[in-house]
Design an enzyme around this catalytic site. Sequence first.
Site, PDB file in Angstrom:
ATOM      1  N   ASN A 186       0.802  -1.233   0.000  1.00 36.46           N
ATOM      2  CA  ASN A 186       0.000   0.000   0.000  1.00 36.46           C
ATOM      3  C   ASN A 186       0.828   1.273   0.000  1.00 36.46           C
ATOM      4  O   ASN A 186       1.870   1.343   0.644  1.00 36.46           O
ATOM      5  CB  ASN A 186      -0.935   0.034   1.206  1.00 36.46           C
ATOM      6  N   MET A 187       0.323   2.251  -0.680  1.00 29.71           N
ATOM      7  CA  MET A 187       0.833   3.619  -0.693  1.00 29.71           C
ATOM      8  C   MET A 187       1.535   3.995   0.609  1.00 29.71           C
ATOM      9  O   MET A 187       2.700   4.359   0.644  1.00 29.71           O
ATOM     10  CB  MET A 187      -0.390   4.528  -0.899  1.00 29.71           C
ATOM     11  N   LYS A 188       0.774   3.861   1.678  1.00 32.58           N
ATOM     12  CA  LYS A 188       1.190   4.314   2.987  1.00 32.58           C
ATOM     13  C   LYS A 188       2.439   3.605   3.497  1.00 32.58           C
ATOM     14  O   LYS A 188       3.287   4.208   4.171  1.00 32.58           O
ATOM     15  CB  LYS A 188       0.042   4.050   3.953  1.00 32.58           C
ATOM     16  N   GLY A 189       2.524   2.303   3.196  1.00 31.44           N
ATOM     17  CA  GLY A 189       3.701   1.565   3.633  1.00 31.44           C
ATOM     18  C   GLY A 189       3.701   1.252   5.109  1.00 31.44           C
ATOM     19  O   GLY A 189       2.638   1.142   5.728  1.00 31.44           O
ATOM     20  N   TYR A 190       4.908   1.155   5.667  1.00 25.57           N
ATOM     21  CA  TYR A 190       5.055   0.564   6.984  1.00 25.57           C
ATOM     22  C   TYR A 190       6.386   1.031   7.545  1.00 25.57           C
ATOM     23  O   TYR A 190       7.396   1.023   6.837  1.00 25.57           O
ATOM     24  CB  TYR A 190       5.034  -0.955   6.792  1.00 25.57           C
TER      25      TYR A 190
END
Lengths: 248, 248, 518, 518
Positions: free
Chosen positions: A130-134
């Site tokens: 996802n875009m947001k990542g981690y």
Amino acid sequence: MSLNIDPTKIKPYGDTLDDGRMQFSFALPAPANEQGKEAAKQLLQQMGLTEIEISYYSDLGEGFTHFVAYANTNISVDLTKIKVKVVDTPIMEMEENDKYLDENYGKKITIVGACIESDAHTVGIDAIMNMKGYNHRFGLERYRNFITYNLGAQVSSEELLKKAVEVNADVILVSQVVTQKNIHIKNLTKLINLAESEGLRDKFLFICGGPRISHELAIELGYDAGFGSGSYSTDVASFISFHFAEKK
Amino acid sequence: MSLNIDPTKIKPYGDTLDDGRMQFSFALPAPANEQGKEAAKQLLQQMGLTEIEISYYSDLGEGFTHFVAYANTNISVDLTKIKVKVVDTPIMEMEENDKYLDENYGKKITIVGACIESDAHTVGIDAIMNMKGYNHRFGLERYRNFITYNLGAQVSSEELLKKAVEVNADVILVSQVVTQKNIHIKNLTKLINLAESEGLRDKFLFICGGPRISHELAIELGYDAGFGSGSYSTDVASFISFHFAEKK
Amino acid sequence: MIKLTIDQSKIDEARNYAKNIVDSLKWLLNDYSSDTIERTIVRLFGIDGAIDETPIPNLVVEHLKEKNVIDRGAAYWIANSMLATNLSAQEVAEEISNGKLDVTSLDAQPDKKIIKLIDELTEKMLNHIKAQKKFRENKFEEFGPRKKPSIYVIVATGNIYDDVVQAKSAAREGADIIAVIRSTAQSLLDYVPYGATTVGFGGTFATQENFKIMRQGLDEVGDELHRYISLTNYASGLCMPEIAVMGAIERLDVMLNDAMYGILFRDINMKRTLLDQYFSRMINAYAGIEIQTGEDNYLTTSDAIEKAYTVTASQLINEQFAYVSGIKKEKLGIGHAFEINPDITDSFSYEFAHALLTSRLFPDSPSKYMPPTKHATGNIFKVYIMNAMFNLVSQMTNQGVQLLGMMTEAIHTPHLVDRALAIENANYVFNTAKNFAQNFDLLPDSFINKRAETVLDEARLFLKKVSEQGLFESMSKGDFADIKRTEFGGKGVQGIFKKSENYFNPFMDRMKAELNLK
Amino acid sequence: MIKLTIDQSKIDEARNYAKNIVDSLKWLLNDYSSDTIERTIVRLFGIDGAIDETPIPNLVVEHLKEKNVIDRGAAYWIANSMLATNLSAQEVAEEISNGKLDVTSLDAQPDKKIIKLIDELTEKMLNHIKAQKKFRENKFEEFGPRKKPSIYVIVATGNIYDDVVQAKSAAREGADIIAVIRSTAQSLLDYVPYGATTVGFGGTFATQENFKIMRQGLDEVGDELHRYISLTNYASGLCMPEIAVMGAIERLDVMLNDAMYGILFRDINMKRTLLDQYFSRMINAYAGIEIQTGEDNYLTTSDAIEKAYTVTASQLINEQFAYVSGIKKEKLGIGHAFEINPDITDSFSYEFAHALLTSRLFPDSPSKYMPPTKHATGNIFKVYIMNAMFNLVSQMTNQGVQLLGMMTEAIHTPHLVDRALAIENANYVFNTAKNFAQNFDLLPDSFINKRAETVLDEARLFLKKVSEQGLFESMSKGDFADIKRTEFGGKGVQGIFKKSENYFNPFMDRMKAELNLK
Ligand code: B12
Ligand code: B12
Ligand SMILES: Cc1ncc(COP(=O)(O)O)c(C=O)c1O
Ligand SMILES: Cc1ncc(COP(=O)(O)O)c(C=O)c1O
């Protein structure tokens, strides 16, 4: 001044080199008394342990007792003989990766991901894609040279392969989090067998991941790479980019 | 509806009968990576364990890594074959004990206690002997039919025996708390050997206690009884009273 | 803010009683000396070494006692011998030790020459100690101050080399202070063992060489981590000032130094202990070493609720003894402990009240907070959460030094893993609840406030009684920890003597002057 | 007292938006029914059993759907068939299931006779449910009420008989509530499996027989311990009212019943879920069963600080849906969770603020507080102390039900030992800090107070937006948990239908009347 460790014979370390001390905790269907304690001790003895100390026991009811123990093992391991397969491509940050692909590949890479079969744990694959990542790493979705499709939870192997063919994917990412009764092995095997029987195995780069996945296990199962706990989008992205740039 | 446990073949229980599941924690002089993890796994494998799961590892610095693991053992223990020696006299409360001795013995019993040799941990022997007692049981000092001498910490075996002879004691109580390098075994053996060589072994009832003492161990070492963690004045007092009343 | 609402006059009153108790012992501190004090002076001349396991400082002082001239002080005799024989201090000491030199057989040298020589030698050693102090200060300047609560862990393998590995590992995990636990009952030895040691029992011998080895290890790892790692050991016992001096020389940063521990818990003669702690603390003060007191010991034998006031009373007495030796508030680590039976309902509130009282009484001092030990069982999981609660109290009540609890407290001296987990526990709790206490006001009529007041009241009345009847008398009655000790009993009683008119302790004089003590 | 200082009008405003959201869906709740609602009615007639693994209630409803007569409701058809054939309800159902009976082929019986028969059958089943309710109340009367926070633990072996052993062991250790976790994704089955089961996957199937077996085990151990042990399971999914009825019949005491979980986290059609939860909660209310909502699920996928307001908003919506079904405040277990990244400085204060907000918003409801799961790692020791901190928040903020965290959360479903240790952890923390919070006032300008206010503000604005655009619209835009769901998508969408004029649900009517619902 350091301890004199022999890497060909490493043993557990409590507070003295090679003491072999380990901690154990387990329940036994045995009474919470001296007899139960002796049973716990004999169990550990049969495991080859010495200097056994049953530090604690507690009645769990229903005929079970919990034991905490410390004991010494005499077993050692030859560290120098252990070679494990690991993903060893250098790790690039997102911008670096984008640029690397610009310069070394010049095409976009299409990636399809899913958490397959009975597994609905999407947080892991989302963390990667996802875009947001981690943990301060953006997901693959945000990479300039990747086109990504994240199919989400409980996607059947059939569906996943279908989608990959449909979008003309380069890479398939699979997540498996539930491992009870080795369900992850079963699911991952099912996918790769299906791909093979449909002649798709070599059309895609197959990458799996999850808390109990290692690169070694992935290779064993017939995948190209595997990523375990604490892996990041940057790890996978780098592996993918190097793979395609080098193949070119 | 209960589980069908075979007492001749008990095994550790995780969540399914006879699954043999146990928890392990230990440090190895190995790196905190897949190689170290594999070393930890091989160690457990050599212990005969299966379904090994290295749940966690963490770098401890200086070349060491901490591992937490779960795995299954196939070893079982025959509970029916385990017979341990335990103190099995019924337990009387203080007043009961006083009355019992009035009626069945009619004399006072003299008790000398100490924490011997290098050991200075007096809390245990105090818990047994001192007026105040421990966990709502008064100490032996308060018993009407006991005459007690608590010599305290780091009393040499020689001193203890001398005092016992001097006050014409019936019972000797010994406490041993420190167990590092089996120092408690050494100390307890020293005392009993000394008593024997001085012809005093049969003049006194020898009782030892401490967190790692069991009745079984005490008997093995040549004592008349032993009391471990969580024993109370009432346990020892009852054992003593029955012993003398029955001998009479 | 979580603050106790307590009548300040009650605190002042209690503190005053403690001051009276200590003041009434000035005669002892001024007019007497002890074997270990003289051995300390010998060491301060740079004399070291051992012959057949007996340290040379012991042999020198034995000689002076045999010759019945110890009442003049070792300093005089060494200086005189040096001038008379033209040997170095070390050579003089070796000659004495080998029985080749009788100091009383030498001619008395002119006072002026003796004083000049002593001044030179004093200057040299004190400069070294000052340099060590400066080095430490510079490091803290460079890397930043110790965090609060500081993380304090013990190593206790018995082998100094294993200890170093464990200490470095702990430093990497986040430890600020490393304590090398001493081998069992070293405090009862009337000498300090010599050299590097690898076989200790429940701990590692405190020797100057071991201090040096560990100091070097910690400096290495500290430079790597950009954190100054403090080192600590125990002064208490029959050699308080000697160990203090070794610590000063080898740059220990903290020392366990209790004014009464030896008397109560090791049956060391009370005059001996009070004398020894006086000089040893002065050395600590001079070297910029933080001292820590041992009030936790009361609670390992007595009930932690019932006898909480003994901790408070002892803290106030220890404080006054510290001031007399020149210890600054900021270097006064006041001891207390988390030792209440965890089964007691609201035991956390009790612990909180006790800890808060210590912070309130010594707001400018880095209290030393000890973990649950007595109620630790072999249930490592339970002990681990008891330690978490202990860490929380510390963070919320602003303690100075957190002596981390080990989940294996009831089982063995800490393993590498136990220590790492203990540090993780503290780091987690300290960070997750960093400013938690700032959200609250403590209610004046709350249980915690009232409990703290009760403990203070009990301590105040107890100190009143002790100040009225005198410390010696109180100890002989068993007022402290139910332990009876007499003025003329106990170990090391033969090792004290009254100083003669021309007694001389140049180091104490210099230190007093520099520390502004009268 | 630790109390939030929050403008009551903000709370009222937020609550009002939630009420508007729910009120605007009355058309759905009044005019529609679903397959599982009709199967529930079949079950309430006492019909049970399965043919080739397919439950008879499913076969009956399938038949009515095939025949296109479901819009009149199952009750009418069963009663009519009973009168026409002179068979019992079970016999009628079996005939239908075996394909031997076509209900539309029978003559319509006189309305009066049908109503009389239905009344009798309704009476019978509702009396059984009321008796179960009374039984529970009597037990609580006899043994005393559930403690607060109550200790709630899960069993999840997959084998109901292993589950019973584990549950009894847990009860002995101090558990108040036992939850039998369902086999993976049972919520997606459009039927309830039949009979005792021993092979589940990550949990044990929720079947009526399994409920009965566990209930019996808990009654046994409860009588022995003189404590009533509550039993819980999940209603959520495609069979909400059926499972609710099975719970009512077998005397479950608590049920997980979230108005929106199925929609968001299982992709079940929104109308279907809202309809089903409406009737299922009414059954829960009627049976005196406490419901619990599933707000914790938001935080397993979203960030627990950033998305804290989604929990609050969902709580308020769940509350209004519960009231509409007749759930009393005291039976409304409002969900929330301790899921903030433990590495965050002051995460404990954040958790505290969030937990306190839940208590403040629902002071009369037994909140259900969920443990750390997402940030649990294989480091069982670390997780164990995270659970201790979680337990402390609960005790200090007065939560109703504490769903205990397991130290092996990141590894496996709980082992016997894990659960026992978790209970020991909770017992220790609850007892040691029993009245700890009573010592303090929360400062109005504290971080905690301000944080709680911020979350409420965010929730209020969010609810405003949803109430303005409508719940369906909001869900289709992904306003909840970033998950997009459409009005006509999702599982089970085929299973809803508009009731006809002469539709009949005698149980709902009776329950509504007795629960004073319009
Ligand atoms: C969140 C969660 C849930 C959520 C999932 C929400 C969602 N949309 O994902 C909900 C509540 C729905 C849930 C449900 C269940 N869960 Co769950 N859940 C968890 C939990 C708490 C965290 C998992 C997680 O999100 N971790 C965080 C992510 C970031 O880590 P990760 O998945 O390991 O991913 C990382 C790496 O592995 C890797 N990675 C992962 N996938 C991939 C893929 C690729 C291609 C690559 C390169 C890398 C990669 O990269 C990621 C980032 O580093 C774990 C316990 C735990 N703490 O681990 C239990 C856990 C996984 N769940 C478990 C179980 C049993 C269930 C249920 C079966 C329970 C039930 N009976 O209802 C259900 C069934 C769901 C199903 N059908 O799969 C068990 C599994 C036991 C086992 N070992 O088999 C666990 C361990 C809990 C337990 N102790 O019982 N769960
Ligand atoms: C209190 C304590 C101390 C106090 C002792 C004060 C005193 N006057 O007793 C002080 C601070 C002085 C101390 C010092 C040391 N201690 Co210490 N101490 C403890 C501690 C915290 C508690 C022991 C205790 O009081 N338990 C409570 C009593 C009631 O329990 P108990 O002794 O088991 O007694 C019960 C039974 O065993 C039985 N029992 C005992 N004796 C007898 C005798 C008879 C006749 C009978 C019938 C029954 C009986 O009945 C009692 C009541 O149920 C333990 C850790 C722990 N939690 O166990 C460490 C511990 C015992 N100490 C330890 C060590 C290493 C030391 C030191 C060597 C440390 C050092 N290097 O300085 C010193 C040396 C002291 C010495 N020379 O012996 C280690 C021992 C390791 C080992 N297994 O060998 C422990 C386990 C701590 C640790 N993890 O390192 N200690
Ligand atoms: C103040 C103080 N000094 C010294 C020690 C230990 O030293 P020893 O056992 O050598 O007396 C302790 C132990 O706890 C202590 O508290
Ligand atoms: C509200 C709610 N219902 C049901 C479940 C689980 O049921 P299933 O996996 O069968 O959907 C959960 C799981 O956490 C839940 O929170």
